[in-house]
Design a protein around this motif. Sequence first.
Motif, mmCIF file in Angstrom:
data_model
loop_
_atom_site.group_PDB
_atom_site.id
_atom_site.type_symbol
_atom_site.label_atom_id
_atom_site.label_comp_id
_atom_site.label_asym_id
_atom_site.label_seq_id
_atom_site.Cartn_x
_atom_site.Cartn_y
_atom_site.Cartn_z
ATOM 1 N N PHE A 261 -2.386 6.640 14.283
ATOM 2 C CA PHE A 261 -1.089 6.581 13.614
ATOM 3 C C PHE A 261 -1.058 5.470 12.568
ATOM 4 O O PHE A 261 -0.607 5.672 11.439
ATOM 5 N N GLY A 262 -1.554 4.291 12.937
ATOM 6 C CA GLY A 262 -1.494 3.154 12.027
ATOM 7 C C GLY A 262 -2.235 3.387 10.731
ATOM 8 O O GLY A 262 -1.752 3.022 9.651
ATOM 9 N N PHE A 263 -3.392 4.029 10.812
ATOM 10 C CA PHE A 263 -4.194 4.230 9.612
ATOM 11 C C PHE A 263 -3.767 5.453 8.813
ATOM 12 O O PHE A 263 -3.975 5.507 7.594
ATOM 13 N N MET A 264 -3.172 6.446 9.465
ATOM 14 C CA MET A 264 -2.796 7.655 8.736
ATOM 15 C C MET A 264 -1.372 7.633 8.199
ATOM 16 O O MET A 264 -1.075 8.304 7.208
ATOM 17 N N ALA A 265 -0.464 6.876 8.838
ATOM 18 C CA ALA A 265 0.939 6.924 8.431
ATOM 19 C C ALA A 265 1.161 6.486 6.981
ATOM 20 O O ALA A 265 1.915 7.146 6.257
ATOM 21 N N PRO A 266 0.548 5.384 6.493
ATOM 22 C CA PRO A 266 0.745 5.052 5.074
ATOM 23 C C PRO A 266 0.237 6.144 4.141
ATOM 24 O O PRO A 266 0.846 6.417 3.101
ATOM 25 N N LEU A 267 -0.864 6.776 4.502
ATOM 26 C CA LEU A 267 -1.394 7.865 3.686
ATOM 27 C C LEU A 267 -0.447 9.054 3.693
ATOM 28 O O LEU A 267 -0.310 9.759 2.690
ATOM 29 N N ARG A 268 0.222 9.260 4.799
ATOM 30 C CA ARG A 268 1.168 10.370 4.918
ATOM 31 C C ARG A 268 2.457 10.107 4.141
ATOM 32 O O ARG A 268 3.009 11.009 3.508
ATOM 33 N N LYS A 269 2.949 8.881 4.129
ATOM 34 C CA LYS A 269 4.288 8.601 3.631
ATOM 35 C C LYS A 269 4.362 8.001 2.234
ATOM 36 O O LYS A 269 5.385 8.111 1.575
ATOM 37 N N ALA A 270 3.304 7.356 1.771
ATOM 38 C CA ALA A 270 3.357 6.706 0.458
ATOM 39 C C ALA A 270 3.401 7.747 -0.659
ATOM 40 O O ALA A 270 2.738 8.782 -0.590
ATOM 41 N N ALA A 271 4.184 7.453 -1.694
ATOM 42 C CA ALA A 271 4.278 8.345 -2.854
ATOM 43 C C ALA A 271 3.137 8.030 -3.813
ATOM 44 O O ALA A 271 3.322 7.422 -4.867
ATOM 45 N N LEU A 272 1.949 8.459 -3.446
ATOM 46 C CA LEU A 272 0.752 8.150 -4.227
ATOM 47 C C LEU A 272 0.643 9.081 -5.431
ATOM 48 O O LEU A 272 0.692 10.306 -5.269
#
Length: 307
Positions: free
Chosen positions: A203-214
């Motif tokens: 969760f910790g490593f995937m959540a920013p990738l999931r939620k950030a507006a990249l």
Amino acid sequence: MATSMELRCWGGDWGLPSVHAESLVVLAYCKFSGANVTVSPIDWTWRTLTVTTPELVCGDSTVTEPADILNFLRKQRFNADFELTARQGADTMAYIALVEEKLRPALLHTFWVDAENYANLTRPWFASRSPFPLNFLVPSRHANNALSRILLSKVESPLYSITEVEGKLYSDAKECLNLLSHRLGGDNYFFGNSPSSLDAFVFGFMAPLRKAALPSSPLQSHLSQLANLTSFIDNILAVYFSGSRPGSPVPVQETVDANLQKLTQLVNKESNLIEKMDDNLRSSPQHKPRRPEPKPCLANEGSSTPA
């Protein structure tokens, strides 16, 4: 009287309690294990410029690095892995090592080295939270550290150019996501109905990738195709970090499976009612039972793995 614990970590945004992967790992584990910690987002000042985050302070003890913090919490009897078998414990260690070796370098590159993402998302976010002149120093410092970690972990013969390194980074990261998706399957968590330390790391490593507006991220696009992993992230955020459901959570079904289950229950309930109706009432045209139209369902999408 129990000693209070303070967790110092990066602040939150993008619908996340923290935008920092390692901080999210510890925050999630604290929720899973029931550890009561006071979360203190750090401010980017000269005093905190060299602070290692996340940092757990308990009495005279100060612990950094997610793995060390989790071990410290286990010694305080906050253990989210106590129900795991020896085999599951070994699998946990193997998958965590996989995440750190294959996924972390690609995340560092995505947020700190990719020019478009850095210029339009990462740097402005940190610059807006740092006073002058740290608004120039803090982002560049983190970017340099990220590039150094990538090069140390990935540069190996015959990969000499940054382009070759980038190709290897994203190839490894996508393979890691595929393996995690296959291991999770249609389950709520990686080992049954209770989250463990592996769930915290993933969760910790995937959540920013999931939620950030990249603006630019092939890895984010790949993750979005793995429906069971995206549901896994969203469910943990809803159950443990929404603020509306404190305490012990009820296990959450994967979204598509939950919808299918509700629809099946509704149809079964209506069928039972129809069977109990009087024969004359059931044969009467004006009382003809009406069944709901089946909803589209992608029950097999959750565990699919894109090519």
